[in-house]
Design a protein around this motif. Structure first.
Motif, mmCIF file in Angstrom:
data_model
loop_
_atom_site.group_PDB
_atom_site.id
_atom_site.type_symbol
_atom_site.label_atom_id
_atom_site.label_comp_id
_atom_site.label_asym_id
_atom_site.label_seq_id
_atom_site.Cartn_x
_atom_site.Cartn_y
_atom_site.Cartn_z
ATOM 1 N N ASP A 75 10.214 0.675 9.584
ATOM 2 C CA ASP A 75 11.088 -0.485 9.723
ATOM 3 C C ASP A 75 11.012 -1.401 8.509
ATOM 4 O OD1 ASP A 75 11.537 0.413 12.360
ATOM 5 O OD2 ASP A 75 9.814 -0.725 13.086
ATOM 6 N N VAL A 76 10.132 -1.090 7.575
ATOM 7 C CA VAL A 76 9.917 -1.961 6.419
ATOM 8 C C VAL A 76 10.490 -1.301 5.167
ATOM 9 C CG1 VAL A 76 7.845 -2.980 7.438
ATOM 10 C CG2 VAL A 76 7.641 -0.961 5.951
ATOM 11 N N PRO A 77 10.715 -2.078 4.104
ATOM 12 C CA PRO A 77 11.232 -1.495 2.859
ATOM 13 C C PRO A 77 10.267 -0.472 2.269
ATOM 14 C CG PRO A 77 11.414 -3.897 2.838
ATOM 15 C CD PRO A 77 10.571 -3.543 4.012
ATOM 16 N N ILE A 78 10.838 0.583 1.683
ATOM 17 C CA ILE A 78 10.062 1.618 1.012
ATOM 18 C C ILE A 78 10.406 1.601 -0.475
ATOM 19 C CG2 ILE A 78 9.675 4.104 0.740
ATOM 20 C CD1 ILE A 78 8.453 3.054 3.283
ATOM 21 N N ASN A 79 9.377 1.540 -1.318
ATOM 22 C CA ASN A 79 9.552 1.670 -2.759
ATOM 23 C C ASN A 79 9.189 3.096 -3.164
ATOM 24 O OD1 ASN A 79 9.806 -0.143 -5.425
ATOM 25 N ND2 ASN A 79 8.291 1.454 -5.777
ATOM 26 N N ALA A 80 10.048 3.721 -3.957
ATOM 27 C CA ALA A 80 9.843 5.119 -4.352
ATOM 28 C C ALA A 80 9.119 5.211 -5.682
ATOM 29 C CB ALA A 80 11.185 5.832 -4.454
ATOM 30 N N PRO A 98 0.829 -1.221 0.000
ATOM 31 C CA PRO A 98 0.000 0.000 0.000
ATOM 32 C C PRO A 98 0.853 1.257 0.000
ATOM 33 C CG PRO A 98 0.105 -0.919 2.200
ATOM 34 C CD PRO A 98 0.862 -1.875 1.311
ATOM 35 N N ASN A 99 0.201 2.381 -0.272
ATOM 36 C CA ASN A 99 0.928 3.628 -0.520
ATOM 37 C C ASN A 99 0.538 4.724 0.461
ATOM 38 O OD1 ASN A 99 0.338 2.049 -3.123
ATOM 39 N ND2 ASN A 99 2.056 3.315 -3.747
ATOM 40 N N PRO A 100 1.338 4.923 1.517
ATOM 41 C CA PRO A 100 1.117 6.046 2.425
ATOM 42 C C PRO A 100 1.612 7.345 1.800
ATOM 43 C CG PRO A 100 3.119 4.901 3.026
ATOM 44 C CD PRO A 100 2.509 4.122 1.881
ATOM 45 N N GLY A 159 -1.059 2.926 -5.622
ATOM 46 C CA GLY A 159 -0.819 4.282 -6.110
ATOM 47 C C GLY A 159 -1.480 5.316 -5.209
ATOM 48 N N GLY A 160 -2.218 6.231 -5.791
ATOM 49 C CA GLY A 160 -2.903 7.260 -5.021
ATOM 50 C C GLY A 160 -4.286 6.856 -4.540
ATOM 51 N N THR A 161 -4.635 5.567 -4.666
ATOM 52 C CA THR A 161 -5.998 5.128 -4.372
ATOM 53 C C THR A 161 -6.381 5.350 -2.912
ATOM 54 O OG1 THR A 161 -5.735 3.446 -6.088
ATOM 55 C CG2 THR A 161 -7.648 3.250 -4.659
ATOM 56 N N LEU A 162 -5.502 4.993 -1.966
ATOM 57 C CA LEU A 162 -5.822 5.205 -0.553
ATOM 58 C C LEU A 162 -5.925 6.695 -0.235
ATOM 59 C CD1 LEU A 162 -3.642 2.537 1.312
ATOM 60 C CD2 LEU A 162 -6.128 2.563 1.049
ATOM 61 N N ALA A 163 -5.054 7.494 -0.828
ATOM 62 C CA ALA A 163 -5.138 8.943 -0.615
ATOM 63 C C ALA A 163 -6.463 9.480 -1.140
ATOM 64 C CB ALA A 163 -3.956 9.641 -1.296
ATOM 65 N N ARG A 164 -6.884 8.993 -2.309
ATOM 66 C CA ARG A 164 -8.160 9.452 -2.860
ATOM 67 C C ARG A 164 -9.332 8.979 -2.011
ATOM 68 N NH1 ARG A 164 -9.266 7.094 -7.114
ATOM 69 N NH2 ARG A 164 -7.419 5.856 -7.632
ATOM 70 N N GLY A 184 1.968 -0.765 11.094
ATOM 71 C CA GLY A 184 1.378 -1.355 12.289
ATOM 72 C C GLY A 184 0.342 -2.414 11.994
ATOM 73 N N LEU A 185 -0.328 -2.305 10.848
ATOM 74 C CA LEU A 185 -1.301 -3.324 10.454
ATOM 75 C C LEU A 185 -0.630 -4.620 10.019
ATOM 76 C CD1 LEU A 185 -3.951 -1.296 8.385
ATOM 77 C CD2 LEU A 185 -4.240 -2.302 10.658
ATOM 78 N N GLY A 186 0.664 -4.534 9.700
ATOM 79 C CA GLY A 186 1.385 -5.742 9.331
ATOM 80 C C GLY A 186 1.867 -5.820 7.903
ATOM 81 N N PHE A 187 1.687 -4.768 7.115
ATOM 82 C CA PHE A 187 2.216 -4.788 5.748
ATOM 83 C C PHE A 187 3.737 -4.850 5.801
ATOM 84 C CE2 PHE A 187 -1.990 -2.914 5.019
ATOM 85 C CZ PHE A 187 -2.430 -3.711 3.957
ATOM 86 N N LYS A 188 4.324 -5.681 4.942
ATOM 87 C CA LYS A 188 5.756 -5.963 4.995
ATOM 88 C C LYS A 188 6.594 -5.008 4.148
ATOM 89 C CE LYS A 188 4.909 -9.413 7.667
ATOM 90 N NZ LYS A 188 5.139 -9.248 9.134
ATOM 91 N N ALA A 189 5.954 -4.211 3.317
ATOM 92 C CA ALA A 189 6.639 -3.193 2.512
ATOM 93 C C ALA A 189 5.625 -2.119 2.168
ATOM 94 C CB ALA A 189 7.236 -3.801 1.245
ATOM 95 N N LEU A 190 6.128 -0.907 1.920
ATOM 96 C CA LEU A 190 5.266 0.225 1.582
ATOM 97 C C LEU A 190 5.847 0.934 0.372
ATOM 98 C CD1 LEU A 190 4.812 1.717 5.176
ATOM 99 C CD2 LEU A 190 3.257 0.148 4.000
ATOM 100 N N ALA A 191 4.992 1.646 -0.344
ATOM 101 C CA ALA A 191 5.441 2.419 -1.502
ATOM 102 C C ALA A 191 4.920 3.839 -1.382
ATOM 103 C CB ALA A 191 4.945 1.791 -2.800
ATOM 104 N N SER A 192 5.727 4.786 -1.796
ATOM 105 C CA SER A 192 5.256 6.173 -1.809
ATOM 106 C C SER A 192 4.240 6.350 -2.930
ATOM 107 C CB SER A 192 6.434 7.136 -2.008
ATOM 108 O OG SER A 192 6.928 7.057 -3.341
ATOM 109 N N THR A 193 3.517 7.452 -2.876
ATOM 110 C CA THR A 193 2.578 7.816 -3.937
ATOM 111 C C THR A 193 2.827 9.258 -4.330
ATOM 112 O OG1 THR A 193 0.265 8.424 -4.378
ATOM 113 C CG2 THR A 193 0.850 8.052 -2.077
#
Length: 277
Positions: free
Chosen positions: A77-82, A23-25, A230-235, A36-45
């Motif tokens: 603490d998890v990997p971030i994809n740019a 998911p994309n914070p 992508g931007g879906t959660l932000a939207r 905190g929910l348990g996602f193992k990696a995150l990506a920027s949007t």
């Protein structure tokens, strides 16, 4: 907190088998909550972050975006994809320089698009697009090769929904060394399966841009390795905000506030989360 090298190694292993949601914070709070929910990696949007600054997608400067990546990397603490858009350059040399700076922020992965941001010529010429991918690949290798490099072909979201051309580009990008391939905007199982087959055994990222009958399991069966939003959660967040604001200004009512998270609930999460930092 894991080291940058450990985060990158973890992220690369995640692309070797299975299927995962990334998911994309768009800020520290959303990143910490998703972790905190348990996602193992995150990506920027790029879109979600731009909206938070009062800007349209594509209007954030390179320096500001790089600072945002550093902030997300330092806070998690998890990997971030740019989501690095088009690399803030047209020429391959400029893309190479931008990729170098992006890697220095500590991200575990990054993506480069073939979109020009010019609606009259929405995609870079094939040869130039390929040269840009090669330049990015060379820069990743020079930095150690541990960052996962994703090459994106944007035709389906830039007014050029040509599956044959999209696949031609993705196959060329894969051959040029992209670790992961991504065609945002493809939607049908047939389109997804065709892309997966074309670039196999390289992993494919699928964009979940709206509500759909597709699930983690069904996408895994189609061969997708990574599902981003992508931007879906932000939207989604903006939808709730705008709906409530419009109801207040237009109708003088507050019914859209029903069912919202409570202050104590959010305070409890972030209070506990603070202890883990």
């Amino acid at each position: 907190m894991p080291s940058i090298a450990e985060k990158r190694a973890t992220y690369r292993r995640m692309h070797e088998s299975g299927c995962f949601i990334i998911p994309n914070p768009w800020d520290i709070g959303t990143a910490r909550y998703l972790q905190g929910l348990g996602f193992k990696a995150l990506a920027s949007t790029s879109a979600g972050f731009a909206f938070s600054l009062g800007l349209p997608d594509g209007a954030v400067s390179r320096d500001v975006m790089l600072a945002h990546f550093r902030e997300l990397v330092a806070a998690t603490d998890v990997p971030i994809n740019a989501d690095f858009e088009g690399g803030y350059a047209d020429a391959p040399e400029g893309v190479a320089e931008s990729v170098r700076l992006c890697i220095e922020t500590g991200v575990a992965g990054l993506s480069i698009e073939d979109s020009t941001m010019d609606p009259t010529i929405p995609l870079y010429d094939f040869d130039l697009a390929l040269a840009r991918v090669r330049a990015a690949r060379a820069t990743v290798d020079k930095a150690g090769g541990d960052v996962v490099f994703t090459a994106r072909s944007e035709g389906f979201i830039r007014g050029r929904p040509d599956l044959e051309e999209t696949i031609r580009r993705l196959k060329a990008f894969a051959d040029a060394g992209a670790d992961c391939l991504y065609a945002p905007g493809i939607k049908t199982p047939e389109q997804i399966a065709a892309v997966v087959k074309a670039v196999a055994p390289k992993p494919v990222n699928f964009l979940m841009a709206s509500a759909t009958d597709l699930t983690l399991d069904s996408l895994a069966r189609l061969g997708v390795r990574r599902i981003s939003l992508g931007g879906t959660l932000a939207r989604a967040a903006w939808t709730a905000f705008v709906r409530s604001a419009r109801e207040m200004i237009n109708d003088g009512k507050f019914t859209s506030l029903a069912g919202g998270m409570s202050n104590p609930e959010l305070n409890a999460f972030f209070r506990d989360d603070m202890k883990k930092r």
